[in-house]
Design an enzyme around this catalytic site. Structure first.
Site, mmCIF file in Angstrom:
data_model
loop_
_atom_site.group_PDB
_atom_site.id
_atom_site.type_symbol
_atom_site.label_atom_id
_atom_site.label_comp_id
_atom_site.label_asym_id
_atom_site.label_seq_id
_atom_site.Cartn_x
_atom_site.Cartn_y
_atom_site.Cartn_z
ATOM 1 N N LYS A 13 -10.494 -44.849 -3.274
ATOM 2 C CA LYS A 13 -10.723 -44.125 -4.535
ATOM 3 C C LYS A 13 -10.975 -45.057 -5.710
ATOM 4 C CE LYS A 13 -6.768 -41.968 -4.630
ATOM 5 N NZ LYS A 13 -5.755 -42.595 -5.086
ATOM 6 N N ARG A 88 -2.543 -34.624 -9.131
ATOM 7 C CA ARG A 88 -1.990 -34.842 -7.799
ATOM 8 C C ARG A 88 -1.065 -33.701 -7.384
ATOM 9 N NH1 ARG A 88 -2.212 -40.998 -8.142
ATOM 10 N NH2 ARG A 88 -1.865 -41.779 -6.053
ATOM 11 N N ARG A 127 -4.229 -55.106 1.279
ATOM 12 C CA ARG A 127 -4.173 -55.125 -0.179
ATOM 13 C C ARG A 127 -2.833 -55.689 -0.646
ATOM 14 N NH1 ARG A 127 -4.932 -49.581 -3.451
ATOM 15 N NH2 ARG A 127 -2.722 -49.291 -2.959
ATOM 16 N N ARG A 133 1.096 -55.684 -4.514
ATOM 17 C CA ARG A 133 1.624 -54.468 -5.133
ATOM 18 C C ARG A 133 2.969 -54.098 -4.522
ATOM 19 N NH1 ARG A 133 -2.526 -49.544 -6.165
ATOM 20 N NH2 ARG A 133 -0.635 -48.385 -5.660
ATOM 21 N N ARG A 144 4.125 -42.616 0.944
ATOM 22 C CA ARG A 144 3.081 -42.164 0.002
ATOM 23 C C ARG A 144 2.091 -41.238 0.697
ATOM 24 N NH1 ARG A 144 1.182 -47.705 -1.549
ATOM 25 N NH2 ARG A 144 -0.548 -46.722 -2.625
#
Ligand code: AMP
Length: 188
Positions: A13, A88, A127, A133, A144
């Site tokens: 996204k 969301r 990532r 992160r 998630r």
């Protein structure tokens, strides 16, 4: 253009929304990025949001809605925007409807990027290595995904009924996917 980007964590996204925003000259408004900037700057909002983000939970609707309402009032968003990661929840959908109605505006399109779960987990773990992160550990990633499936995936039905939804295959190179995204927006 007023558009929304949806899709499970790791579907691409953020990358695709940023590319499209650049191509269209429209602001890219990513709620996750705004929260992370607040965390980095140690603001009150950041301290609150961080508790939820680290666990892979959603930040409460009232907090998120107020933040988006402020952002959409800024001058650069008057002619259009790409929302990435918002709404969301169904409550956020209704709140966004209210914000847009207040300005006499309407959504043009909702893009849903879809990708296979195993592929997504691999991307997110990569990532994690590249960006560090805090919410990209395997446990938090799985959580998630679950939160997305329970709270956000049902939004596609709502936008489908409004005839706004365009589903795009998120598998492939960045260029391949961005061509599909562009085609989906141009079909509106
Ligand atoms: P993202 O970068 O879009 O994956 O968002 C990272 C995290 O920020 C999410 O896991 C949530 O904790 C929080 N967040 C971002 N957008 C929202 C939203 N619309 N509603 C609630 N929490 C959000």
């Amino acid at each position: 253009m007023r558009m929304i980007f949806m899709g499970p964590p790791g579907a691409g996204k953020g990358t695709q929304a940023a590319l499209l925003a650049q191509a269209l000259g429209t602001p890219h408004i990513a709620t996750g990025d705004i929260f992370r900037a607040n965390v980095a700057n140690k603001t009150e909002l950041g301290q609150l949001a961080q508790q939820y983000m680290n666990k892979g939970e959603y930040v409460p609707d009232e907090v998120t809605n107020a933040m988006v309402a402020d952002r959409l009032k800024e001058a650069d968003a008057a002619e259009g925007f790409i929302l990435d990661g918002y709404p969301r929840t169904l409550a956020q959908v209704h709140e966004l409807d209210r914000m847009l109605a207040e300005q006499n505006h309407q959504l043009d399109v909702v893009i849903e990027l879809v990708a296979d779960e195993d592929e997504i987990v691999q991307r997110l773990l990569q990532r994690a290595q590249e960006q560090g992160r805090a919410d990209d550990t395997e446990d938090v990633i799985r959580h998630r995904m679950q939160v997305y499936t329970e709270q956000t995936a049902p939004l596609t039905q709502e936008y489908g009924q409004r005839d706004l939804l365009q589903t795009v295959d998120g598998l492939g190179s960045v260029d391949q996917v961005s061509e599909r995204v562009l085609a989906a927006t141009q079909s509106r």
